[in-house]
Design an enzyme around this catalytic site. Structure first.
Site, PDB file in Angstrom:
ATOM      1  N   GLU A  75      29.838  37.315  41.960  1.00 61.45           N
ATOM      2  CA  GLU A  75      28.853  37.815  41.003  1.00 61.45           C
ATOM      3  C   GLU A  75      27.577  37.002  40.907  1.00 61.45           C
ATOM      4  O   GLU A  75      26.943  36.950  39.851  1.00 61.45           O
ATOM      5  CB  GLU A  75      29.497  37.894  39.613  1.00 61.45           C
ATOM      6  N   ASN A  76      27.133  36.368  41.985  1.00 60.93           N
ATOM      7  CA  ASN A  76      25.885  35.607  41.939  1.00 60.93           C
ATOM      8  C   ASN A  76      24.813  36.419  41.216  1.00 60.93           C
ATOM      9  O   ASN A  76      24.570  37.576  41.546  1.00 60.93           O
ATOM     10  CB  ASN A  76      25.393  35.299  43.358  1.00 60.93           C
ATOM     11  N   GLU A  95      31.711  43.339  39.519  1.00 56.54           N
ATOM     12  CA  GLU A  95      30.712  42.278  39.723  1.00 56.54           C
ATOM     13  C   GLU A  95      29.508  42.464  38.812  1.00 56.54           C
ATOM     14  O   GLU A  95      28.935  41.480  38.313  1.00 56.54           O
ATOM     15  CB  GLU A  95      30.272  42.247  41.190  1.00 56.54           C
ATOM     16  N   GLU A 138      36.778  36.796  34.063  1.00 55.79           N
ATOM     17  CA  GLU A 138      37.454  37.730  34.961  1.00 55.79           C
ATOM     18  C   GLU A 138      38.212  38.837  34.242  1.00 55.79           C
ATOM     19  O   GLU A 138      38.211  39.981  34.686  1.00 55.79           O
ATOM     20  CB  GLU A 138      38.392  36.965  35.896  1.00 55.79           C
TER      21      GLU A 138
END
Length: 843
Positions: free
Chosen positions: A255-256, A289, A311
């Site tokens: 998930e940048n 994401e 998460e």
């Protein structure tokens, strides 16, 4: 003892990063200039695999030393307060799919590479010196230089600001954690669009892929960002959200912030030939994401013990969002077959971690990523919360949470505090019993002295130590009952009165959204079974699920489960068929390959599936329902396992028709056609043909179908050849190795070969993928296959001395119990189960 946090010594505020990548030399160099506040005169900064040439504080060179027992350097700053620390360094590019690394692919037979990054959990320190802890949020300005060729694309978390003298300068980021920094460069293909609020949405891949493979995920990403902005009532804070498929990627996706990276199989698909299941999978990965862009990126856990906060919530939100985007998919049914099933199985083994786990040593961090617990169980907990609150109260609480903690850090109690303002329930009190304790309860429901009574007790598959755990259980009853069961025992009153008032059989956990199973006494179960065929699909799934788990835990017998399968063999619900064949598959452990029991079990599979195969046929039909489309794979697979001669013949005829164009064969049936061909018409020539297609295609789904078939070979010589590919990255990429290994190990003809290989090549495997957070799942794969005392002893002989590895310790111990339980279960149940299967064939 807690390991010292580097953030205690230095609070970074802003990074100026200059990174110069030399692909030809397989190295990079740079300067990390960190503006911040020094807390202690000896500053700790993370680094790994680096050569540090100089460190300055406020322009003055200062001494530093490398840590002997930690990944970092000690800088003798000689002061506290505001300062600028600059570190000149160089480091190698890695081939571990961590840090800054190359991905490899081919276009028209020409080998190419794309440089990308992966920094979660603790790998930013391989790319630039930093305080590599989630709490150490800062802004980042990236300047990137590399041996650039014409036609290459450069991406980062933020849009490019300018290019000067070959250096790409990117706009400053918002405050975020180091593990979310990302960049990539190489030859790419892309599609872009904008959300209603003006956010640039892009999907990027290598040029090995066609533009149409990007269209599906682009549409999902755009609509997901729009949905989340509305649901969270909090704007997406960046100007872009780019999705990038990397040819080599250790995880599923990452998930940048602003530049999300994916394994190709989880972002790209051919819309002209893909399964509905694959569309669902890609959609849920993308929405997972993008949920993180708020839950995880905007608000980040303070430390890794609150990983679940990232998460678990993203896992729930992926379903909630896809249900909004594609309501006809009924995506919550997939939650039942994937998340619920995984969590209930894993969480019943003694020694499993809780969702919230204390972690002090950074070496333990990667061991936290237990998908069945932190992702699946955690999301089930949050589905329970959503059920208790309702969506409006949930949205109100989330807005409060984001408003208070945006661009900062939070812990679980911060979320419960925010949600509790929207309800009169003490959400934190309820949830702590689920998140801080491992395991889950079995609720015994029984009639005693005319009263319906409930008791709760921790459920174990295999040996388990009873320590008196108790849960706040949302009962979700279909009759008059308390909302929450707080006590160990509960008397609900006169059974006949409750039954008469309800007008139907009494059941608990309706919807299967609370994390417990139910063991009904014979009176209650007989009543339920009378209505079993009329229950909704989720309730039918739940009935099979609970019976299977109770049998695994030896609180019921698999022999008694066998007759129940017949009730659901003609169900037109794909999730009921999933539960049916998941349960039937468990019977295989009692039937050794080639035995009379094996022959009978295959006949039972044929009996269960033959009417459905006749109804649905092999080839998809125009206009058929989604349920039929999704049911067909279950019954075709069962029919082939049942050695139905007509099915084998039809599958072969389809293969012959498409032999020269297998990529065009309908993805809905392609894996089963290929598996049938390998199992029944296998040859060296066929193996070579299929692996050639595997290497040549860029279609991730086609690759998976080919792999699934190739590993089914029955020929020892072919299997030896397949195993020889495991170390050849030109054939089997390290990211795909676990799947290949699992496939051969699960094949009775290949089990010994795969087991010998992993023992012989463990050192190589550890070097190649040992830094991957999923490394421990190679052990999980083994535990799913082994079922004899001999294999149990071999497992112990090989893995016991590896328990000192913190990443592997829990997995080794848990899987030892998994194998031991299976060995014990087979010894005690085998005769009765096989007799029950034989009896079922006589009806």
């Amino acid at each position: 003892m807690a390991v010292k946090r580097f953030y205690e010594t230095f609070h970074p505020d802003h990074y100026d990063l200059y990174i110069d990548v030399d692909r030809a030399a397989r190295s990079f160099s740079g300067t990390s200039t960190i503006h911040g506040e020094i807390q202690e005169e000896t500053v700790l900064v993370h680094q790994k695999y680096m050569t540090i040439s100089k460190v300055t504080v406020d322009g003055k060179e200062v001494p530093f030393t490398f840590g002997d027992d930690f990944e970092g350097i000690k800088i003798e700053a000689g002061k506290t307060g505001e300062a600028v620390i600059a570190i000149d360094y160089s480091a190698p590019l890695t081939d571990t799919m961590m840090g800054i690394y190359p991905s490899y692919y081919q276009v028209d037979g020409v080998k190419k590479e794309l440089i990308g990054t992966q920094f979660e959990t603790t790998f930013a320190r391989e790319a630039f010196p930093c305080v590599d802890e989630p709490e150490a949020k800062a802004t980042f300005s990236l300047a990137l230089k590399f041996d650039e060729h014409e036609g290459e694309t450069v991406l980062a978390n933020m849009p490019e600001d300018r290019v000067e003298n070959g250096v790409h300068y990117f706009k400053e980021t918002v405050r975020m954690s180091s593990y979310l920094v990302a960049f990539a460069f190489g030859e790419m293909r892309s599609l872009t669009t904008h959300t209603k609020s003006g956010v640039l949405i892009g999907v990027y891949s290598t040029q090995a892929h066609t533009e149409k493979e990007l269209t599906f995920s682009l549409d999902i990403a755009k609509r997901a960002i729009e949905f989340y902005e509305d649901f969270y009532q909090t704007p997406y804070p960046l100007p872009q959200s780019l999705q990038l498929a990397l040819p080599d990627f250790s995880a599923g996706a990452m998930e940048n912030w602003g530049l999300v990276t994916y394994r190709e199989a989880y972002l790209l698909l051919d819309p002209d030939n893909t399964t509905l299941e694959m569309k669902k999978l890609v959609a849920t990965v993308v929405t997972h994401e993008l949920a993180h862009q708020w839950f995880g990126d905007l608000v980040t856990m303070e430390w890794w013990d609150n990983l679940w906060l990232n998460e678990s919530f993203a896992n729930m939100m992926e379903y909630l969002s896809v249900d909004h985007l594609e309501p006809n998919w009924h995506i919550w049914e997939m939650f039942q077959t994937s998340e619920a099933a995984a969590a209930l199985t894993r969480d019943a083994t003694d020694g499993v971690q809780s969702v919230h786990v204390e972690v002090n040593d950074p070496a333990e961090i990667d061991a936290l990523f237990d998908g069945a617990i932190v992702y699946a169980k955690g999301s089930r907990m949050l589905v329970m919360v959503r059920s208790l609150l309702g969506d409006e109260a949930l949205r109100k609480g989330l807005k409060r949470y984001f408003d208070k903690h945006k661009f900062g850090n939070a812990a679980g109690d911060d979320l419960w505090d925010a949600l509790s303002t929207a309800t009169d329930l003490n959400i934190g009190e309820i949830m702590h019993t689920w998140l801080d304790q491992p395991g889950y309860p079995v609720v015994n429901a029984f009639v005693e002295d005319g009263h319906l009574k409930l008791t709760q007790k921790q459920f174990f598959i295999g040996e388990g130590k009873e320590v008196g755990r108790k849960w706040e259980i949302p009962l979700n009853a279909n009759f008059k009952a308390p909302k929450i069961m707080s006590d160990v025992e509960l008397d609900l009153g006169d059974y006949q009165a409750l039954r008469a008032e309800a007008g139907h059989a009494l059941r608990l956990n309706v919807g299967n959204n609370s994390h417990f199973i139910v063991k009904y006494d014979q009176t209650l179960m007989d009543d339920i079974m009378k209505e079993a065929k009329d229950l909704d699909p989720v309730s039918q799934l739940q009935l099979l699920q609970d019976l299977r788990l109770l049998a695994e835990g030896k609180q019921a017998s698999y022999a008694d489960v066998v007759p129940v399968l017949e009730l659901f063999k003609n169900s037109e619900s794909h999730i009921v068929n999933d539960a049916l064949y998941t349960t039937a598959d468990k019977l295989r452990q009692f039937a050794p390959a080639g035995s009379e029991a094996d022959k009978n079990l295959r006949a039972l599979y044929n009996d269960l599936s033959k009417d459905q195969v006749a109804r649905l046929g092999w080839l998809p039909k125009a206009g058929e329902s989604d349920e039929d489309i999704q049911t067909r794979p279950y019954v075709l697979s069962a029919s082939l396992y049942g050695r139905n001669a007509d099915s084998e013949k039809q599958a072969h005829e389809i293969y012959v028709e498409y032999a020269d164009k297998l990529a065009e064969l309908s993805a809905d049936i392609r894996p089963y056609v290929l598996i049938n061909e390998v199992e029944n018409y296998g040859s060296s020539e066929l193996t070579d043909k299929l692996i050639g297609l595997y290497q040549a295609t860029s279609d991730p789904s086609f690759k998976m179908d080919l792999e699934a078939a190739i590993v089914k070979s029955k020929d020892e010589g072919e299997l030896k050849k397949i195993v020889s590919w495991f170390k050849n990255a030109e054939i089997v990429k390290p990211q795909d190795l676990r799947g290949w290994f699992s496939g051969v190990l699960s094949n009775p003809a290949g089990e010994q070969l795969a087991w010998d290989w992993i023992r012989d090549e463990w050192a190589w495997l550890e070097k190649t993928v040992g830094g991957d957070m999923e490394f421990a799942t190679f052990i999980t794969v083994i535990s799913r296959v082994f079922k004899t005392k001999e294999r149990y002893d071999e497992y112990n002989a090989f893995f016991t001395d590896k328990e000192s590895n913190m990443l592997l310790n829990r997995e080794i111990k848990m899987d030892r119990k998994v194998i031991a339980n299976r060995v014990d279960l087979i010894a005690s149940e085998q005769a009765d189960v096989n007799a029950a299967v034989a009896a079922a064939l006589q009806k």
